[in-house]
Design an enzyme around this catalytic site. Structure first.
Site, PDB file in Angstrom:
ATOM      1  N   LYS A  76       0.815  -1.224   0.000  1.00 51.05           N
ATOM      2  CA  LYS A  76       0.000   0.000   0.000  1.00 51.05           C
ATOM      3  C   LYS A  76       0.848   1.273   0.000  1.00 51.05           C
ATOM      4  O   LYS A  76       0.475   2.267  -0.610  1.00 51.05           O
ATOM      5  CB  LYS A  76      -0.973   0.004   1.188  1.00 51.05           C
ATOM      6  CG  LYS A  76      -2.070  -1.036   1.037  1.00 51.05           C
ATOM      7  CD  LYS A  76      -3.115  -0.940   2.119  1.00 51.05           C
ATOM      8  CE  LYS A  76      -4.068  -2.119   2.028  1.00 51.05           C
ATOM      9  NZ  LYS A  76      -5.139  -2.075   3.014  1.00 51.05           N
ATOM     10  N   ASP A 112     -10.185   2.201   2.251  1.00 49.09           N
ATOM     11  CA  ASP A 112     -10.336   1.348   3.440  1.00 49.09           C
ATOM     12  C   ASP A 112     -11.079   2.074   4.568  1.00 49.09           C
ATOM     13  O   ASP A 112     -12.084   1.572   5.084  1.00 49.09           O
ATOM     14  CB  ASP A 112      -8.967   0.901   3.968  1.00 49.09           C
ATOM     15  CG  ASP A 112      -8.305  -0.139   3.080  1.00 49.09           C
ATOM     16  OD1 ASP A 112      -9.020  -0.959   2.489  1.00 49.09           O
ATOM     17  OD2 ASP A 112      -7.072  -0.132   2.988  1.00 49.09           O
TER      18      ASP A 112
HETATM   19  P1  NDP Z   1      -0.354  -4.341  12.872  1.00 52.18           P
HETATM   20  O1  NDP Z   1       0.586  -5.504  12.836  1.00 52.18           O
HETATM   21  O2  NDP Z   1       0.077  -3.044  12.268  1.00 52.18           O
HETATM   22  O3  NDP Z   1      -0.796  -4.068  14.436  1.00 52.18           O
HETATM   23  C1  NDP Z   1      -1.207  -5.111  15.252  1.00 52.18           C
HETATM   24  C2  NDP Z   1      -1.845  -4.566  16.527  1.00 52.18           C
HETATM   25  O4  NDP Z   1      -2.451  -5.660  17.217  1.00 52.18           O
HETATM   26  C3  NDP Z   1      -0.868  -3.923  17.497  1.00 52.18           C
HETATM   27  O5  NDP Z   1      -1.514  -2.839  18.110  1.00 52.18           O
HETATM   28  C4  NDP Z   1      -0.591  -5.034  18.516  1.00 52.18           C
HETATM   29  O6  NDP Z   1      -0.248  -4.571  19.799  1.00 52.18           O
HETATM   30  C5  NDP Z   1      -1.942  -5.695  18.564  1.00 52.18           C
HETATM   31  N1  NDP Z   1      -1.929  -7.103  18.982  1.00 52.18           N
HETATM   32  C6  NDP Z   1      -1.370  -8.134  18.323  1.00 52.18           C
HETATM   33  N2  NDP Z   1      -1.604  -9.288  18.999  1.00 52.18           N
HETATM   34  C7  NDP Z   1      -2.333  -8.951  20.095  1.00 52.18           C
HETATM   35  C8  NDP Z   1      -2.881  -9.699  21.166  1.00 52.18           C
HETATM   36  N3  NDP Z   1      -2.734 -11.026  21.256  1.00 52.18           N
HETATM   37  N4  NDP Z   1      -3.579  -9.041  22.118  1.00 52.18           N
HETATM   38  C9  NDP Z   1      -3.755  -7.703  22.026  1.00 52.18           C
HETATM   39  N5  NDP Z   1      -3.245  -6.917  21.044  1.00 52.18           N
HETATM   40  C10 NDP Z   1      -2.531  -7.560  20.078  1.00 52.18           C
HETATM   41  O7  NDP Z   1      -1.699  -4.855  12.213  1.00 52.18           O
HETATM   42  P2  NDP Z   1      -2.709  -4.129  11.181  1.00 52.18           P
HETATM   43  O8  NDP Z   1      -3.139  -2.824  11.738  1.00 52.18           O
HETATM   44  O9  NDP Z   1      -2.109  -4.166   9.816  1.00 52.18           O
HETATM   45  O10 NDP Z   1      -3.924  -5.174  11.183  1.00 52.18           O
HETATM   46  C11 NDP Z   1      -4.718  -5.364  12.341  1.00 52.18           C
HETATM   47  C12 NDP Z   1      -5.878  -6.296  12.021  1.00 52.18           C
HETATM   48  O11 NDP Z   1      -6.692  -5.706  11.015  1.00 52.18           O
HETATM   49  C13 NDP Z   1      -5.430  -7.656  11.462  1.00 52.18           C
HETATM   50  O12 NDP Z   1      -6.162  -8.641  12.162  1.00 52.18           O
HETATM   51  C14 NDP Z   1      -5.824  -7.619  10.002  1.00 52.18           C
HETATM   52  O13 NDP Z   1      -6.187  -8.900   9.548  1.00 52.18           O
HETATM   53  C15 NDP Z   1      -7.040  -6.686  10.040  1.00 52.18           C
HETATM   54  N6  NDP Z   1      -7.320  -5.986   8.777  1.00 52.18           N
HETATM   55  C16 NDP Z   1      -8.566  -6.099   8.188  1.00 52.18           C
HETATM   56  C17 NDP Z   1      -8.883  -5.409   7.020  1.00 52.18           C
HETATM   57  C18 NDP Z   1     -10.236  -5.578   6.354  1.00 52.18           C
HETATM   58  O14 NDP Z   1     -10.440  -5.147   5.205  1.00 52.18           O
HETATM   59  N7  NDP Z   1     -11.199  -6.161   7.011  1.00 52.18           N
HETATM   60  C19 NDP Z   1      -7.909  -4.514   6.359  1.00 52.18           C
HETATM   61  C20 NDP Z   1      -6.644  -4.435   7.066  1.00 52.18           C
HETATM   62  C21 NDP Z   1      -6.379  -5.162   8.219  1.00 52.18           C
HETATM   63  P3  NDP Z   1       1.291  -4.248  20.208  1.00 52.18           P
HETATM   64  O15 NDP Z   1       1.587  -2.863  19.679  1.00 52.18           O
HETATM   65  O16 NDP Z   1       1.288  -4.313  21.700  1.00 52.18           O
HETATM   66  O17 NDP Z   1       2.144  -5.305  19.569  1.00 52.18           O
END
Ligand code: NDP
Length: 276
Positions: A76, A112
């Site tokens: 992206k 998005d």
């Molecule tokens: P990132 O990898 O950028 O961020 C992940 C986030 O999740 C961080 O804040 C992290 O916290 C947190 N996290 C990860 N594991 C856990 C856990 N076990 N408990 C609590 N917090 C947790 O991810 P994205 O922003 O790219 O994506 C996030 C979600 O959005 C994904 O599940 C993805 O599949 C979904 N998504 C859906 C879309 C759609 O069209 N429906 C489009 C884009 C994404 P920390 O900072 O503490 O590590």
């Protein structure tokens, strides 16, 4: 693959569209867009293209003779660089998910977050939200929702990713400092529940927050996450990431077809893909 039926039209036949990503084999976007092309009688065909090298995005797009494309993980930001003209919101979040070729130029958009907002509004009036998570999705949604006059608070498991949100002026908490209060909607932007059974916040904090909320939203799609199970048990109106996928697709399709149809017409043509 379903493609458009031939129609009596003065439009040139078979405009080609594609999804770029890595991986792309799992994507439902071709099904969603081809169903809408077919139903609306638009001469379009949408395929997917596994792109390994972000730097080749522009040349591949031009080489394939595409009219438009969607871009997913991890390209992206590269799509933003590949475009000649980028809409202000996509520039702000450094993420383009829709490219359009028009008069020799590539235009970049982000559908998005506006798509998410379109879905959120259908739940009812929303004045404030709590976003759980502080990754790329949370960044885009928080900026867009705030631009629509919605108050946004962020809670994240750990502190480092909250720095960006603090600089942007959002009220931020880690689990340690968070005290549940009322929000119209609780939004899971973490990846908790994606490939495991984790909740996006410790259960006592989450349950307390859900009990005070009107709506629940999860951006994960393809499964009933533990978070949505909790929300459903409390009877909260909700939607999941498939609705966000649909709505970003509707707005991308609107660009692909140069605003030929109303958004409601596109939605009626596209929504049935959710049950296919
Ligand atoms: P990132 O990898 O950028 O961020 C992940 C986030 O999740 C961080 O804040 C992290 O916290 C947190 N996290 C990860 N594991 C856990 C856990 N076990 N408990 C609590 N917090 C947790 O991810 P994205 O922003 O790219 O994506 C996030 C979600 O959005 C994904 O599940 C993805 O599949 C979904 N998504 C859906 C879309 C759609 O069209 N429906 C489009 C884009 C994404 P920390 O900072 O503490 O590590």
């Amino acid at each position: 693959m379903i493609c458009a039926k031939k129609v009596e039209t003065d439009m040139p036949l078979e405009k080609l569209f594609a999804l770029f990503g890595n991986p792309v084999h799992h994507s439902k976007s071709p099904l969603m867009h081809n169903l809408a092309f077919h139903t609306l009688g638009y001469p379009g065909c949408y395929t997917r293209w596994l792109l390994e090298d972000s730097g080749k995005l522009r040349d591949t797009f031009i080489g394939l003779g595409l009219e438009g494309a969607n871009i997913t993980v991890p390209h992206k930001e590269a799509a933003m660089r590949a475009a000649d003209i980028v809409e202000p919101f996509a520039l702000e979040v450094r993420a383009v998910n829709t490219l359009i070729y028009k008069e020799g130029k590539l235009y970049g958009y982000n559908t998005d977050a506006p798509g998410f907002y379109r879905a959120l509004k259908k739940l009812g009036p929303v004045r404030n939200v709590l976003i759980m998570g502080a990754g790329g999705t949370a960044r885009a949604l928080s900026l867009y929702l705030r631009s629509q006059g919605i108050d946004v608070e962020i809670v994240n498991r750990s502190a480092p990713r909250l720095e960006w949100f603090k600089k942007e002026g959002f009220v931020c908490h880690t689990w340690d400092t968070f005290k549940p209060k009322s929000h119209d909607a609780l939004i899971n932007c973490t990846s908790a529940g994606l490939i495991d059974d984790a909740l996006p916040m410790p259960k006592p904090l989450l349950d307390d927050s859900l009990k005070r909320a009107k709506y629940a939203v999860d951006v994960i799609y393809g499964k009933m996450t533990p978070f949505l199970k909790e929300a459903t048990a409390l009877g909260l109106p909700h939607f999941d990431g498939s609705e966000m996928l649909l709505q970003q697709g509707i707005l991308a399709f609107d660009h692909f077809t140069d605003h030929l149809y109303s958004l409601d017409e596109i939605e009626a043509a596209m929504r049935p893909f959710l049950t296919l």
